[in-house]
Design a protein around this motif. Sequence first.
Motif, mmCIF file in Angstrom:
data_model
loop_
_atom_site.group_PDB
_atom_site.id
_atom_site.type_symbol
_atom_site.label_atom_id
_atom_site.label_comp_id
_atom_site.label_asym_id
_atom_site.label_seq_id
_atom_site.Cartn_x
_atom_site.Cartn_y
_atom_site.Cartn_z
ATOM 1 N N UNK A 47 0.877 -1.179 0.000
ATOM 2 C CA UNK A 47 0.000 0.000 0.000
ATOM 3 C C UNK A 47 0.908 1.220 0.000
ATOM 4 N N UNK A 48 0.743 2.061 -1.028
ATOM 5 C CA UNK A 48 1.640 3.196 -1.237
ATOM 6 C C UNK A 48 0.826 4.478 -1.240
ATOM 7 N N UNK A 96 -7.891 -0.855 3.967
ATOM 8 C CA UNK A 96 -8.553 -1.553 2.856
ATOM 9 C C UNK A 96 -8.095 -0.936 1.537
ATOM 10 N N UNK A 97 -7.645 -1.778 0.598
ATOM 11 C CA UNK A 97 -7.210 -1.233 -0.695
ATOM 12 C C UNK A 97 -8.397 -0.847 -1.563
ATOM 13 N N UNK A 98 -8.166 0.128 -2.431
ATOM 14 C CA UNK A 98 -9.132 0.432 -3.487
ATOM 15 C C UNK A 98 -8.750 -0.436 -4.674
ATOM 16 N N UNK A 99 -8.130 0.168 -5.660
ATOM 17 C CA UNK A 99 -7.642 -0.592 -6.812
ATOM 18 C C UNK A 99 -6.378 -1.353 -6.462
ATOM 19 N N UNK A 100 -6.263 -2.571 -6.994
ATOM 20 C CA UNK A 100 -5.091 -3.422 -6.769
ATOM 21 C C UNK A 100 -4.549 -3.817 -8.130
ATOM 22 N N UNK A 101 -3.241 -3.641 -8.321
ATOM 23 C CA UNK A 101 -2.625 -4.062 -9.583
ATOM 24 C C UNK A 101 -1.374 -4.874 -9.302
ATOM 25 N N UNK A 102 -1.073 -5.801 -10.215
ATOM 26 C CA UNK A 102 0.106 -6.636 -10.029
ATOM 27 C C UNK A 102 1.363 -5.790 -10.112
ATOM 28 N N UNK A 122 -1.307 -1.108 -4.271
ATOM 29 C CA UNK A 122 -2.485 -0.250 -4.233
ATOM 30 C C UNK A 122 -2.025 1.153 -3.890
ATOM 31 N N UNK A 123 -2.619 2.127 -4.536
ATOM 32 C CA UNK A 123 -2.273 3.529 -4.287
ATOM 33 C C UNK A 123 -3.411 4.278 -3.611
ATOM 34 N N UNK A 124 -4.464 3.567 -3.236
ATOM 35 C CA UNK A 124 -5.618 4.264 -2.654
ATOM 36 C C UNK A 124 -6.232 3.508 -1.480
ATOM 37 N N UNK A 125 -5.377 3.011 -0.596
ATOM 38 C CA UNK A 125 -5.880 2.325 0.594
ATOM 39 C C UNK A 125 -6.483 3.352 1.554
ATOM 40 N N UNK A 126 -7.494 2.899 2.285
ATOM 41 C CA UNK A 126 -8.089 3.777 3.296
ATOM 42 C C UNK A 126 -8.240 3.013 4.598
#
Length: 176
Positions: A47-48, A96-102, A122-126
Amino acid sequence: MRWTVHGERPLYDTPWVRLRALDVELPDGTRTEYHAVRLRDLAVLAAVDDARVLMMWRHRFLTDAWGWELPMGLVEDGESPARAAARELEEETGWRPGGVRELVYAEPAAGISDTRHHVFRTDDARRVGEPTERNESDRVEWVPLADLAGMIRRREIVSGATLVGVMALLLDLGPA
């Protein structure tokens, strides 16, 4: 140079580890028994945010070592690696992640084990609450990306899956 597997028998089985004896034929025609460890796949999630990655400070009792790790866990039957990574992030950190990418895929010990490591980003965890898994880490912190190389050099990051993940993460960022 392909090896041929003629059969396989169990030597030891648990829900986490399966040790197998394989009847293999080598490329030169020699036939022999080869031992292999069959493990469940691992899912990891970095998570970034703008300049940090969410990491856990944890103790690994087998090596009696403390270190920083990315949230990770085993992929359950019928679960996709991406879903497993998202589940582990939330259980272990409360985010919790939003979008997840490999981010990267690895086979860490392909000569003896069939485990596959799926690392996601993920760049949009909340934040959704406290971690529900209480036995995973001593603390959860946002670590500056600029600190990662030094942490690796100081052996503060030693988990293979985390090393692969943070190195891929740093490469994924491109030039500063």
